[in-house]
Every structure is written in structure tokens, then in C-alpha cells.
Design a protein around this motif. Structure first.
Motif, PDB file in Angstrom:
ATOM      1  N   VAL A  88      65.714  43.143  80.341  1.00 33.71           N
ATOM      2  CA  VAL A  88      67.229  42.947  80.311  1.00 33.71           C
ATOM      3  C   VAL A  88      67.747  41.714  81.079  1.00 33.71           C
ATOM      4  O   VAL A  88      68.272  40.795  80.282  1.00 33.71           O
ATOM      5  CB  VAL A  88      67.848  44.359  81.153  1.00 33.71           C
ATOM      6  N   ASN A  89      67.236  41.249  82.116  1.00 31.44           N
ATOM      7  CA  ASN A  89      67.457  40.032  82.765  1.00 31.44           C
ATOM      8  C   ASN A  89      66.945  38.792  82.008  1.00 31.44           C
ATOM      9  O   ASN A  89      67.745  37.873  81.840  1.00 31.44           O
ATOM     10  CB  ASN A  89      66.877  40.012  84.089  1.00 31.44           C
ATOM     11  N   GLN A  90      65.698  39.028  81.416  1.00 27.46           N
ATOM     12  CA  GLN A  90      65.192  37.842  80.420  1.00 27.46           C
ATOM     13  C   GLN A  90      66.092  37.707  79.361  1.00 27.46           C
ATOM     14  O   GLN A  90      66.454  36.605  78.910  1.00 27.46           O
ATOM     15  CB  GLN A  90      63.860  38.101  80.252  1.00 27.46           C
ATOM     16  N   ALA A  91      66.507  38.921  78.644  1.00 25.36           N
ATOM     17  CA  ALA A  91      67.223  38.776  77.553  1.00 25.36           C
ATOM     18  C   ALA A  91      68.669  38.250  77.794  1.00 25.36           C
ATOM     19  O   ALA A  91      69.306  37.243  76.930  1.00 25.36           O
ATOM     20  CB  ALA A  91      67.491  40.076  76.902  1.00 25.36           C
ATOM     21  N   TYR A 147      68.781  30.597  73.005  1.00 23.62           N
ATOM     22  CA  TYR A 147      67.332  30.475  72.992  1.00 23.62           C
ATOM     23  C   TYR A 147      66.632  31.413  72.201  1.00 23.62           C
ATOM     24  O   TYR A 147      67.340  32.661  71.947  1.00 23.62           O
ATOM     25  CB  TYR A 147      66.676  30.936  74.470  1.00 23.62           C
ATOM     26  N   ARG A 148      65.790  30.761  71.126  1.00 21.40           N
ATOM     27  CA  ARG A 148      65.385  31.690  70.146  1.00 21.40           C
ATOM     28  C   ARG A 148      63.746  31.486  70.269  1.00 21.40           C
ATOM     29  O   ARG A 148      63.068  30.593  70.290  1.00 21.40           O
ATOM     30  CB  ARG A 148      65.597  31.244  68.731  1.00 21.40           C
ATOM     31  N   PRO A 149      63.183  32.604  70.754  1.00 18.11           N
ATOM     32  CA  PRO A 149      61.749  32.631  71.144  1.00 18.11           C
ATOM     33  C   PRO A 149      60.719  32.241  69.802  1.00 18.11           C
ATOM     34  O   PRO A 149      61.280  32.805  68.619  1.00 18.11           O
ATOM     35  CB  PRO A 149      61.361  34.050  71.430  1.00 18.11           C
TER      36      PRO A 149
END
Length: 108
Positions: A74-77, A85-87
């Protein structure tokens, strides 16, 4: 010009699959179900929709996996959304131009 239909909410996809109301696309329509699933729930729904509609199925998989722990992911998202950002993905996306209907599923 082909009309593209893109459904963006998992809720809609889930409701259609669960109620049995997912529409089977006409034989002349090419359908894709593209999905990202962190825990497997979205995968299960995507598979049901693909089976009900005769769609091709494509799993969206990032090159670098997300953390398994809920709070960490959740924090990363949140950071990724804030940074727009688009991985990078493991595989290329299918050519959307080949499809008349595209269902997209992701965790809420």
C-alpha cells in the motif's frame, strides 16, 4: 472505426462474473481481459470473465514484484501514484487495436 469498450472497475467486473450476467461478446467481436492481481482475487474474477465471454486473457506482471506484505505494498503504491510512476512490465501488452472490447481488472 471500431468502438472500444473499456471497463475500469473491478467492482463492475466482479458483479458481472458473480451474477452470471457477463455478456458473451458476439462472435465477430474480439475481446481481451487484462488484469493485475496481487493476491489472486482479481485473477480468479478475470478468468471467470474470460471464460464467460470467450476472451483472450492477459496478466499484467511488473518486472519487479510488489512486496507481499499488505502495508508495504500500500505504501509503495501510494508513492508510485503520487510520482505518476508506471512500472516496467515483464511482457509487452497485447495490441489493443486488435480488440473490440477490453475488460481491465485490478485490486481496489
Amino acid at each position: 472505426m471500431k468502438t472500444k469498450t473499456i471497463l475500469l472497475t473491478l467492482t463492475t467486473l466482479f458483479a458481472a462474473a458473480e451474477s452470471g450476467d457477463a455478456q458473451t461478446a458476439p462472435n465477430d467481436k474480439k475481446v481481451l481481459v487484462a488484469y493485475f492481481s496481487h493476491s489472486g482475487n482479481t485473477r480468479a474474477v478475470a478468468e471467470r470473465i474470460a471464460a464467460a465471454t470467450g476472451a483472450d486473457l492477459f496478466e499484467i506482471v511488473p518486472q519487479k514484484p510488489y512486496p507481499a506484505e499488505y502495508r508495504a505494498v500500500v505504501n509503495q503504491a501510494r508513492r508510485e501514484i503520487a510520482a505518476d510512476y508506471r512500472p516496467a512490465l515483464k511482457t509487452d501488452l497485447p495490441d489493443a487495436g486488435r480488440y473490440d472490447v477490453i475488460y481491465i481488472g485490478s485490486p481496489c
